[in-house]
Scaffold this motif. Structure first.
Motif, mmCIF file in Angstrom:
data_model
loop_
_atom_site.group_PDB
_atom_site.id
_atom_site.type_symbol
_atom_site.label_atom_id
_atom_site.label_comp_id
_atom_site.label_asym_id
_atom_site.label_seq_id
_atom_site.Cartn_x
_atom_site.Cartn_y
_atom_site.Cartn_z
ATOM 1 N N HIS A 218 36.894 39.639 36.470
ATOM 2 C CA HIS A 218 38.207 40.017 35.941
ATOM 3 C C HIS A 218 38.097 40.972 34.756
ATOM 4 C CE1 HIS A 218 37.325 36.482 33.274
ATOM 5 N NE2 HIS A 218 37.985 37.201 32.387
ATOM 6 N N TRP B 21 36.501 38.383 42.669
ATOM 7 C CA TRP B 21 37.239 37.229 42.148
ATOM 8 C C TRP B 21 36.822 35.908 42.772
ATOM 9 C CZ3 TRP B 21 41.002 37.519 38.276
ATOM 10 C CH2 TRP B 21 41.282 38.822 37.818
ATOM 11 N N ASP C 252 34.019 34.761 40.497
ATOM 12 C CA ASP C 252 34.482 35.723 39.494
ATOM 13 C C ASP C 252 33.277 36.379 38.802
ATOM 14 O OD1 ASP C 252 35.876 37.129 37.566
ATOM 15 O OD2 ASP C 252 36.391 35.368 36.369
#
Length: 221
Positions: free
Chosen positions: A67, A95, A98
């Protein structure tokens, strides 16, 4: 006098052809080193590296949280050394798990396996009850235990984190087991969920491209 003129002329030509030596790499990056990505205002992030190493193609890369990589090609600058300018660019972010990859500029970066007492020499898995420590830009080095390893591969720990710790290294000994992802609940300093490092690298290898075949700089030869 003519001979002297020739000698002087040769010296001048030699000076004109000389080129300055390339500057040696001077920026140290390792587990927990903080960085920011820049671009449009909505593309700015402040995060940390989990580890640095080389991929199968010989590229110098860093692992971080997915992220933190809002799109490929964003300049990456160190939080502690903005004057060095960009030290790399974002390559890819994922994601599930992640994790993200940053391609580093080998002409600027000195990759190291240890920062702040946290060392990464290998990639491995975590298990409940395991003693772990993390190193991140916001809260430095903190330690705790693995509380749970979830079916989605997230690792829940009691090691506190804050904003800018995202992407930081979670280690057991010198084995990278997790990459800081998100707070498990409110407040933000609550137990933290980490992406499994082993699952992240396995996914990266299956996708290919920048970062595939990642090996930490501290790994045995």
């Amino acid at each position: 006098m003519r001979a002297a003129a020739v000698v002087v002329g040769v010296a001048v030509v030699g000076m004109a052809c000389a080129t300055p030596a390339a500057a040696a790499p001077s920026v140290v990056i390792g587990p927990g080193t903080g960085y920011v990505t820049t671009g449009a205002p909505e593309e700015w992030t402040a995060c940390s590296f989990a580890a640095v190493g080389y991929d199968a193609a010989g590229r110098l890369v860093g692992l971080t949280a997915g992220h933190c990589v809002l799109r490929p090609g964003l300049p990456v600058t160190l939080i502690g050394n903005p004057g060095a300018g960009p030290v790399g660019t974002t390559a890819s972010g994922h994601w599930g798990p992640d994790y993200g990859v940053i391609e580093l500029d080998a002409s600027k970066v000195i990759p190291v396996p240890s920062v702040g007492g946290v060392t990464v020499t290998s990639i491995g898995s975590a298990s409940p009850g395991q003693a772990v420590c993390k190193s991140g830009a916001a809260t430095g080095t903190t330690c705790g235990t693995v509380l749970d390893v979830r079916p989605d591969t997230d690792i829940l720990t009691a090691t506190p984190t804050l904003w800018a710790d995202s992407g930081s290294a979670l280690v057991s000994g010198t084995t990278l087991v997790g990459i800081a992802s998100h707070a498990d609940s409110v407040p933000v300093i609550s137990p933290t969920a980490y992406a499994s490092a082993a699952a992240s690298v396995a996914d990266l290898n299956s996708r290919g491209g920048v970062g595939a075949g990642f090996v930490p700089v501290g790994a045995a030869g």
